[in-house]
Scaffold this active site. Structure first.
Site, PDB file in Angstrom:
ATOM      1  N   GLU A   1      66.056  18.995  26.382  1.00 18.59           N
ATOM      2  CA  GLU A   1      66.315  17.562  26.297  1.00 18.59           C
ATOM      3  C   GLU A   1      65.229  16.845  25.502  1.00 18.59           C
ATOM      4  OE1 GLU A   1      66.397  15.274  29.948  1.00 18.59           O
ATOM      5  OE2 GLU A   1      66.661  13.402  28.829  1.00 18.59           O
TER       6      GLU A   1
ATOM      7  N   ASP B 216      48.753  14.858  33.048  1.00 24.22           N
ATOM      8  CA  ASP B 216      48.525  13.547  32.445  1.00 24.22           C
ATOM      9  C   ASP B 216      47.246  12.963  33.045  1.00 24.22           C
ATOM     10  OD1 ASP B 216      48.686  11.092  31.265  1.00 24.22           O
ATOM     11  OD2 ASP B 216      50.327  10.352  32.517  1.00 24.22           O
TER      12      ASP B 216
ATOM     13  N   ASP C 125      44.713   9.619  32.664  1.00 24.38           N
ATOM     14  CA  ASP C 125      44.696   8.298  32.040  1.00 24.38           C
ATOM     15  C   ASP C 125      43.496   7.522  32.558  1.00 24.38           C
ATOM     16  OD1 ASP C 125      47.175   6.214  30.877  1.00 24.38           O
ATOM     17  OD2 ASP C 125      45.284   5.429  31.645  1.00 24.38           O
TER      18      ASP C 125
END
Ligand SMILES: [Zn+2]
Lengths: 506, 510
Positions: B135, B201, B203
């Site tokens: 996808e 991830d 951040d």
């Protein structure tokens, strides 16, 4: 007969149908023997069983699963859950160890227990393979059941079972163990240095022990987890989960083939539907209470023992002097179930419908009440007992109430605010309970909400019964029928005087 | 006009408008979709695009950061100007805004490394389901969000990206079937994710309570060191503990980094295993008000002991000196809260009150000094050491957004796309030269296009030498693309052996 049907779900059989898949071993159909009490359910059943066994075994297992799930919904601790489930397992799905019989695994009774456990697992696996949600729930509860049994297994037999699994475990060599000693001690909580040196260690892929990895309770090195022998359960459980997940996927793919069979499909559908709210078929001993003063005049007083759905019907009846059709049906059958005679029931309704004449009552309502009691209508066999009182499942799933109708299940069919108001009218103002109910309802666990209310309103009586030792295993079961709700409530209040029947055959 | 090879660009909403809208609320995202439907009715050039259903959960799928911003603060604008000086000699490129759709289109057409992206996701040169059933999700210039896009080859992905010119795109899992066919499958169970890179991830917004130099979307070299530390710790654990080898770190374009782990074993992990792995790495829990954030048992797990070892030096330099987190008395109180001995705290407080402005480095050293001086009769050396270790971990240990890592189905922004707020390219980070990586020096799309124009303008055509120079080679993107190429080549080499095994495996299944 069934054997043939059953083969449809045996994934291995498909290999025979497909010429490309010849490399598969041809399954041999034979009576399986069960050397161990525990089972990883890797081999589908191949022997014949009757249709009755098929259904009954599945229903018995389903009771256990439903109770286990209810325990987790009700946040019971593992010891509480074990205490709750163990007697129920004895009753519905016993599984004795080899040491319980002088003949060991050869004992025919043990074999039958193990066969029932094995087959019922596979029947439900098939019944619950149709949707992702069902598969996930089934896998979760089956894992909990397996864990429970594993923990309480005879230590020696458990070890024999584990060794029979031939899992992919590599023994850590002495030299490596010495080199890594400090890391092994530091990574494995609660382990003494001596144990590190003396005990056995396995090297497995870290994926095998997700629980230990997640909580940082194992030493990892280049993708391998170093696991002490005592953490075996975690690994066996992971093996169990993995096999079951795969098995469910296979079952889901095999399911469409069953559509052709008109005997199994309804049973399977019924089973999977039942999983949401376990159904119960009611026998007289479950509901009627011999010797209890149940007559047209005592219903008002008795209504304090009614579950919320019936209480709501009763209050509406008193308020409006009327109930619409499905409300009358639901309530009449419930009243019949608690032991109100047809004559008393007719008196009850006649008096309740204050605004109509005798003539209207006789013309429009009398027949329906008699019909519900099996006094008129239907065929002769049916007429014997008339309709059965509605179970929670039926009330939850059939005929949702329309405007002006009061039947159904308030937990399901009322708005949140109206439900709270109704509960408050019945005297429940405890904020935690109301909040708990709200959460249950949001999660569509209506019967859990109802049981929560029961537990709360009967807390003192339950404690007393337990203290007096008059609380039996069956009393722990989650209520899934309005009439059992009534009976349990009534017995808690009056039980001692009435000489209780402990044989609650459901 | 430079890079004007593109003529049929799709016309999006104006860039000015984009900045004036708060991009964080799901409701607005739905509005965008509505606006987009109108557009479709009008029959403009995008009307053929297959618009996927928007599910609320999808709106939260983005692991990246811009959704959290309330607005682009003036400080952020300053930082941007500071870090991307208009050095290019050509006047046109710096004038062009990076949100200009034409700039974006030129970037995709001339610079984006589609070929290596294809190989990276496909694990082979030959197109396979690893890519074909994968996808992609596009965010268009008008902020419409298209999920379940899929492409048989990298070329077809490129073609569609040039047609739709998305402002960015994300990469999701490989499914059991082609995502475009998901609605035609008879049973919903037939369409489910089966593989995806394990992703992480990190951040800087998760560090706001301990970073003193900047806040919100802003970053500087001082706070980037938090990311450097995090990469070191996570990368080491992934390699040494989990045995992964194909790990690529990618700058997220503004104030964080993503990790993509492509080992077959990592890709095949189901959600339960991903959750286990995320749990293993996660240490800092709880929000700003939750008190002590590190609660670890002793002895320290080898992973934590090793991480502490990696982080110790960073703590001295990057925390005590650069962040100076306990300079003011109120902040020093936070430090005292984390220490175990009341009498010792009283002595320290007294000392620090009499020396206002004492640095964090000195205060940290004071702890042991005052403890040794016997100011407290009750101080327990072991408890104090453990508390100090916990403090080091609290201020340096990676703060992961673990939700991103737990789900196979989670989408994550593709490497090499342009960050919509900074214009910087999400380049891979070479961990062998981790300390040298400078996020403020990462090229922006406008700089890169300027570099192409400059190169072409010099007229340095090596004619007759046969091999023509690729556009990326003319720019400062070159080392990043080359790193990516080498990395992907390594992955493909290892995968070859595995693929052969896998084919044998598949024959056994049905
Ligand atoms: Zn900073």
């Amino acid at each position: 007969m069934i054997r043939q049907d059953y083969n449809r779900i045996d994934p291995k059989r498909r290999s025979r149908l497909d010429h490309k898949k010849k490399q598969f071993a041809i399954p041999t159909y034979k009576q399986q023997d069960y050397p161990h009490r525990l089972n990883l359910y890797e081999t589908p059943p191949t022997a014949e069983i009757t249709l009755e066994q098929f259904e009954q075994w599945a229903i018995d297992r389903l009771r256990i699963l439903a109770e286990l799930e209810a325990c987790s919904f009700r946040n019971k601790t593992p010891p509480e859950t074990a205490a709750h489930i163990t007697p129920l397992l004895q009753k519905w799905l016993p599984l004795h160890s080899n040491s319980s019989s002088s003949a060991g695994a050869q004992d025919e009774a043990l074999k039958l227990e193990r066969q029932k456990d094995h087959y019922s697992h596979f029947i439900l696996r098939l019944a619950f393979s149709s949707t992702e949600d069902l598969r996930r729930r089934f896998a979760r509860i089956e894992a909990a059941l397996f864990k429970l049994r594993f923990q309480f297994d005879d230590a020696r037999e458990r070890q024999a079972f584990v060794e029979s699994l031939q899992l992919d475990w590599e023994v850590v060599a002495e030299e490596e163990k010495r080199t890594l000693a400090a890391d092994l001690v530091n990574a494995t909580p609660g382990l003494r240095k001596q144990e590190v040196e003396d005990g056995g260690w396995f090297k497995v892929d870290f994926e095998t022990v997700p629980e230990l990895v997640e909580t940082r309770r194992v030493f990892l090195k280049r993708g391998k987890a170093y696991v002490p022998v005592r953490e075996q359960m975690s690994m066996v459980l992971a093996g169990f989960n993995e096999r079951l997940d795969k098995g469910l996927q296979l079952a889901a793919r095999a399911l469409p083939r069953l559509d052709e069979d008109d005997r199994l499909t309804p049973i399977l559908n019924h089973l999977s539907k039942n999983f949401a709210t376990p159904d119960s078929t009611l026998s007289d001993s479950d509901s009627a209470i011999p010797g209890a003063p149940i007559n047209a005049a005592s219903i008002d007083a008795l209504s304090q023992h009614f579950p919320l759905c019936m209480r709501n019907l009763h209050m509406n009846l008193r308020k409006n002097s009327h109930l619409k059709h499905f409300g009358r049906l639901q309530y009449t059958l419930f009243l019949k179930g608690i032991g109100l005679t047809l004559e008393d029931c007719l008196i009850f309704w006649r008096q309740a419908f204050k605004l109509i004449t005798d003539d209207t009552f006789n013309k429009e309502y009398r027949y329906n009440v008699r019909h519900a009691y099996g006094d008129v209508g239907g065929d002769a066999t049916r007429r014997g007992r008339g309709y059965s009182p509605f179970s929670c499942q039926k009330i939850l799933t059939e005929h949702p109430p329309g405007s002006g109708e009061s039947h159904g299940c308030p937990y399901r069919h009322f708005s949140g605010d109206n439900l709270t108001t109704l509960l408050q009218t019945t005297g429940i103002n405890d904020r935690d309970v109301l909040k708990g109910v709200k959460e249950d309802v949001e999660k569509k666990r209506y019967h859990i909400a109802c049981n929560r209310v029961f537990d709360f309103t009967h807390a003192a009586e339950i404690k007393k019964a337990k203290d007096e030792g008059s609380w039996s295993a069956g009393d722990n079961e989650t209520l899934v029928h309005p009439n059992t709700y009534f009976k349990k409530s009534f017995m808690l209040a009056n039980g001692a005087k009435l000489g209780r029947t402990d044989e609650m055959e459901m | 006009m430079p890079h004007s090879t593109v003529t049929d660009a799709v016309v999006p909403s104006s860039p000015a408008e984009e900045d004036s809208v708060l991009p964080d609320a799901p409701l607005q995202a739905l509005d965008y979709v509505k606006a987009d439907e109108n557009k479709t009715e009008r029959g403009d050039s995008m009307s053929k695009a297959p618009y996927a259903d928007i599910k609320v959960e999808d709106l939260f799928n983005d692991g990246d950061d811009e959704d959290n911003d309330e607005f682009l603060s003036s400080a952020a604008v300053e930082a941007k100007l500071e870090s991307s000086p208009p050095a290019a000699p050509l006047p046109l490129a710096p004038l062009a805004n990076f949100t200009d759709p034409e700039v974006m289109l030129a970037f995709y057409q001339r610079l984006f490394p589609f070929r290596y992206l294809f190989q990276w996701l496909n694990h082979s040169m030959k197109p396979s389901n690893d890519f074909g059933h994968r996808e992609f999700a596009f965010t268009l210039q008008n902020d419409a969000y298209l999920r379940y896009q899929s492409f048989p080859t990298g070329d077809l992905l490129r073609k569609d990206i040039l047609r739709l010119n998305p402002s960015r795109f994300e990469i999701g899992p490989v499914y059991t079937a082609n995502p475009r066919d998901r609605k035609t499958l008879r049973k919903s169970t037939a369409f489910r994710p089966i593989a995806k890179e394990l992703v992480f991830d990190i951040d800087l917004t998760d560090y706001d309570e301990i970073r003193t130099c900047c806040d919100k979307a802003n970053i500087c070299h001082k706070c980037w060191s938090f990311i450097t530390m995090a990469i070191k710790v996570v990368d080491t654990a992934l390699r040494e503990d989990f045995g992964f080898e194909h790990i690529m770190w990618v700058y997220s374009g503004r104030r964080g980094a993503h990790a993509w782990i492509s080992d077959r074993r990592a890709r095949d992990m189901d959600d339960q295993k991903r959750k286990a792995l995320a749990g293993y790495l996660e240490l800092i829990k709880g929000g700003a008000q939750s008190g002590k954030k590190v609660n670890v048992k002793r002895p320290l797990h080898p992973h934590l002991a090793r991480s502490l070892d990696i982080l110790k030096d960073h703590f001295q330099r990057d925390i005590l000196e650069d962040q100076d987190p306990w300079a003011e008395p109120e902040k020093a109180e936070r430090l005292l809260q984390l220490l175990p001995d009341k009498a010792l705290n009283d002595a320290l407080r007294k000392k620090w009150d009499s020396a206002p402005g004492r640095s964090s480095t000195s205060k940290w050293a004071d702890i042991d000094a005052v403890a040794k001086s016997g100011a407290s009769k009750t101080v327990d050396g072991k408890a104090l050491l453990e508390a100090k270790q916990d403090i080091v971990l609290e201020y340096t240990y990676p703060r992961l957004d673990v939700e991103v890592s737990k789900k196979q189905i989670h989408l994550l922004k593709s490497p090499f796309v342009i960050h919509p707020k900074t214009g910087r390219v999400c380049v891979p980070i070479d961990t062998r030269r981790l300390a040298k990586f400078d996020p403020l020096d990462v090229p922006t799309v406008t700089e890169l296009l300027g570099e192409i124009d400059e190169y072409d303008g010099r007229g340095l055509r090596e004619e007759g030498e046969g091999k023509s120079t690729q556009d990326y080679e003319k720019t400062s993107l070159k080392p990043f693309v080359e790193y990516f190429r080498t990395y992907v080549a390594g992955l493909l080499r290892d995968e070859k052996g595995i693929k052969r095994e896998r084919e044998d495996d598949d024959a056994m299944e049905f």
